[in-house]
Motif scaffolding. Structure first.
Motif, PDB file in Angstrom:
ATOM      1  N   MET A   1      -7.378  19.242   0.498  1.00 33.42           N
ATOM      2  CA  MET A   1      -7.329  18.250   1.568  1.00 33.42           C
ATOM      3  C   MET A   1      -8.203  18.657   2.745  1.00 33.42           C
ATOM      4  O   MET A   1      -8.382  17.921   3.687  1.00 33.42           O
ATOM      5  N   TYR A 425      -9.504   6.204   2.490  1.00 40.58           N
ATOM      6  CA  TYR A 425      -8.580   6.603   1.423  1.00 40.58           C
ATOM      7  C   TYR A 425      -7.431   5.632   1.183  1.00 40.58           C
ATOM      8  O   TYR A 425      -6.467   5.988   0.490  1.00 40.58           O
ATOM      9  N   THR A 426      -7.476   4.425   1.715  1.00 39.62           N
ATOM     10  CA  THR A 426      -6.340   3.515   1.521  1.00 39.62           C
ATOM     11  C   THR A 426      -6.183   3.119   0.055  1.00 39.62           C
ATOM     12  O   THR A 426      -5.060   3.073  -0.457  1.00 39.62           O
ATOM     13  N   MET A 428      -7.310   4.800  -2.653  1.00 46.04           N
ATOM     14  CA  MET A 428      -6.998   5.975  -3.471  1.00 46.04           C
ATOM     15  C   MET A 428      -5.554   6.415  -3.266  1.00 46.04           C
ATOM     16  O   MET A 428      -4.805   6.628  -4.241  1.00 46.04           O
ATOM     17  N   TRP A 429      -5.126   6.549  -2.017  1.00 48.57           N
ATOM     18  CA  TRP A 429      -3.764   7.003  -1.761  1.00 48.57           C
ATOM     19  C   TRP A 429      -2.738   5.926  -2.079  1.00 48.57           C
ATOM     20  O   TRP A 429      -1.615   6.237  -2.490  1.00 48.57           O
ATOM     21  N   GLN A 432      -2.195   6.145  -5.722  1.00 52.49           N
ATOM     22  CA  GLN A 432      -1.551   7.405  -6.080  1.00 52.49           C
ATOM     23  C   GLN A 432      -0.060   7.401  -5.778  1.00 52.49           C
ATOM     24  O   GLN A 432       0.742   7.926  -6.562  1.00 52.49           O
ATOM     25  N   HIS A 433       0.337   6.802  -4.671  1.00 55.35           N
ATOM     26  CA  HIS A 433       1.727   6.921  -4.214  1.00 55.35           C
ATOM     27  C   HIS A 433       2.556   5.656  -4.417  1.00 55.35           C
ATOM     28  O   HIS A 433       3.794   5.753  -4.370  1.00 55.35           O
ATOM     29  N   ALA A 454      -0.621   0.711   1.675  1.00 56.19           N
ATOM     30  CA  ALA A 454      -1.164   1.841   2.438  1.00 56.19           C
ATOM     31  C   ALA A 454      -1.681   1.382   3.801  1.00 56.19           C
ATOM     32  O   ALA A 454      -1.478   2.058   4.815  1.00 56.19           O
ATOM     33  N   ARG A 458      -0.105   2.498   7.462  1.00 58.67           N
ATOM     34  CA  ARG A 458      -0.959   3.093   8.496  1.00 58.67           C
ATOM     35  C   ARG A 458      -0.902   2.274   9.779  1.00 58.67           C
ATOM     36  O   ARG A 458      -0.947   2.834  10.881  1.00 58.67           O
ATOM     37  N   VAL A 464       0.819   7.461   4.520  1.00 55.76           N
ATOM     38  CA  VAL A 464       0.695   6.585   3.355  1.00 55.76           C
ATOM     39  C   VAL A 464       1.650   7.005   2.254  1.00 55.76           C
ATOM     40  O   VAL A 464       2.272   6.157   1.602  1.00 55.76           O
ATOM     41  N   ARG A 465       1.807   8.312   2.040  1.00 53.89           N
ATOM     42  CA  ARG A 465       2.645   8.769   0.931  1.00 53.89           C
ATOM     43  C   ARG A 465       4.104   8.426   1.190  1.00 53.89           C
ATOM     44  O   ARG A 465       4.555   8.301   2.327  1.00 53.89           O
TER      45      ARG A 465
END
Length: 542
Positions: A1, A425-426, A428-429, A432-433, A454, A458, A464-465
């Motif tokens: 990270m 990263y909205t 991607m994260w 992912q989550h 996400a 934000r 986001v997670r």
């Protein structure tokens, strides 16, 4: 990270400060059209000459040169028309300077990318953030020639910028170049000539507070009478007193008519513009005025009732509603649009999609819409993406500037705030989550839907997670509470989560028989617990 950049802080976008409405001028007589054409052509010629003079002045422009130009125009028009022409000239020159600066930045970005790729060895692999080397010697040579061409263009553009030299085409450069491609445009020479002349007319007047009905040059009364103050050389065309020509048609605004009528009744400033749509053969009148700046509400107030996170894509808006704790509510929503075709068609599609999005937000009862603060300027250079022509066309076709302006103005009419968030990263994260936990047999979650969550989290100020890593337990002084939980005071915030099973706990299976005998509990309780679960899903409440 460690290599990821920190997302910028979210903020509430300021509301609109102006209004513009347009309606059609119907039932004009041939005499009315002749007067409008004559006045537009005469004032358009004056505007072209004034723009040329302003471009020649360059950076030497000052208050004295402005006053001299205005005095010269006043003798062949009027003081108010001269003021409107010179103001429009200054606006057009300033726009040309901003476009020139953007052109220089685009050339610099292309030069930097070319130098980077030319410095690599042939066939060097690239990464997600940087392009690799060129594939062959011939491609390397072609790109080196292109680098020399861009450097020459950049040098010339910088020299023009320093000298204050701009190039402006009244009527538009695109329409001017269309003259050489009439067959592809489906126009005859006469049709192009009509459109070109109409675009170069000048039939506009700035509003004046305290004057009758807010404008002395183009006046529209509450009962729909439209009159124009004629320039001095065309005073013989007047059909009313004081050198004015009154149109026979009656006019009124279907949209915001009451607001417009209140302004002109109070003699508050209203600016007007008359123009001809040569394709339809229709005349239109546009009214615009300033309004009090909408007070931007605090970010915490906008978050109080939750938000709707919106992920902007090439063909749709992916939206998801979130409560104030950042938990998704309901199912994802999609609002599609088609960005192919003409600019008018694209604008209509965007307006229709935004209308449906805002109506859904109003029904949901939220106070804000969270959206990415997109800016594809660095991505549009052809040097970064090379032969990925379709991807470059996709990025260039997304009207991010118009989308921001239209969304803010349309949302303000429904008392909705727009919260702009960093787009980093909205997607991607979010995938992912949130994509997998929310996918069910009856709910299909896409990567775009998860990105909407996400964005919404934000905008609410949450990570986001879904939840943070468990606290360490190797030493008691290091253990602590999770950082992404519900706010203090929410019932059940410290409670454990219910087991994830195929049936609610304590219920019998559908057959009515237990699969095994219940075992005795080792815990002695005086009374059943009255604690309730805040949620019955694997998601957190923070």
């Amino acid at each position: 990270m460690g290599g990821l950049r920190k997302p910028a802080t979210s903020f509430v976008v300021p509301g609109p400060c102006g209004v513009a409405v347009r309606d059609r001028l119907k039932h004009l007589t041939p005499q009315d059209e002749m007067v409008l054409r004559t006045v537009g052509e005469h004032q358009g010629t004056l505007a072209s000459r004034d723009l040329k003079t302003r471009c020649v002045d360059g950076l030497e422009h000052n208050a004295q040169t402005w006053a001299a130009r205005k005095r010269e125009l006043t003798g062949v028009s009027s003081s108010r028309i001269a003021g409107a022409i010179t103001k429009a000239t200054h606006d057009q020159w300033a726009l040309a300077r901003r476009c020139q600066a953007a052109y220089i930045r685009n050339l610099a970005a292309g030069i930097e990318m070319l130098r980077h790729r030319l410095s690599l060895t042939l066939g060097a692999p690239g990464t997600k953030r940087a392009a690799g080397g060129y594939r062959s010697k011939s491609e390397w040579f072609r790109k080196s020639r292109r680098l020399a061409m861009l450097e020459a263009r950049h040098t010339a553009a910088v020299a023009d910028w320093q000298d204050g030299r701009v190039r402006v085409v009244r009527g538009g450069k695109r329409l001017l170049n269309t003259r050489h491609h009439l067959t592809q445009a489906g126009l005859t020479e006469e049709q192009w000539r009509q459109r070109w002349e109409a675009e170069r007319w000048f039939l506009a007047a700035d509003g004046e507070s305290g004057k009758r009905f807010g404008n002395e040059t183009i006046r529209v009364t509450p009962d729909g009478e439209v009159s124009i103050k004629l320039p001095v050389p065309l005073a013989h065309l007047a059909n009313t007193r004081h050198g004015r020509y009154t149109l026979t048609a009656r006019f009124g605004f279907a949209h915001r008519g009451a607001e417009w009528a209140d302004r002109i009744t109070a003699n508050r400033a209203v600016a007007y513009r008359i123009h001809l749509d040569t394709e339809r053969g229709r005349w239109y009148l546009t009214a615009s005025w300033q309004r009090a700046v909408v007070q931007t509400i605090p970010l915490e107030t906008a978050r109080a009732r939750g938000v709707i996170g919106v992920d902007t894509n090439a063909d749709h808006f992916a939206a998801y509603r979130l409560d104030r704790h950042g938990n998704p509510v309901g199912d994802p929503q999609r609002f599609g649009y088609d960005l192919s075709g003409s600019a008018g068609h694209r604008d209509t599609q965007i307006r229709h999609a935004l209308t449906r999005l805002i109506n859904w937000a109003v029904r949901a009862g939220v106070a804000a819409i969270g959206i990415e603060d997109l800016d594809f300027t660095p991505e549009k250079t052809r040097e970064k993406h090379g032969g990925r022509k379709r991807f470059r066309q996709l990025i260039s076709g997304m009207p991010t500037g118009k989308l921001k302006a239209r969304l803010v103005s349309m949302a303000a009419e429904q008392a909705l705030s727009i919260v702009a968030v960093d787009p980093a990263y909205t997607s991607m994260w979010g995938a992912q989550h949130w994509q997998k936990p929310l996918t069910t047999p009856r709910r299909k979650m896409s990567r775009h839907d998860a990105a909407g969550i996400a964005i919404g989290r934000r905008a609410l100020g949450h990570p986001v997670r879904r939840r943070t890593a468990p606290p360490p337990h190797d030493r008691s002084d290091r253990a602590g509470h999770r950082t992404a939980q519900a706010e203090p005071g929410d019932r059940g915030r410290e409670g454990t989560r219910p087991p994830t099973t195929d049936r609610p706990p304590g219920r019998l299976p559908p057959s009515g028989e237990r699969k095994r005998e219940p075992s005795a509990s080792n815990t002695v309780r005086d009374a059943p617990s009255t604690q309730r679960w805040v949620h019955d899903s694997p998601m957190c409440t923070g």
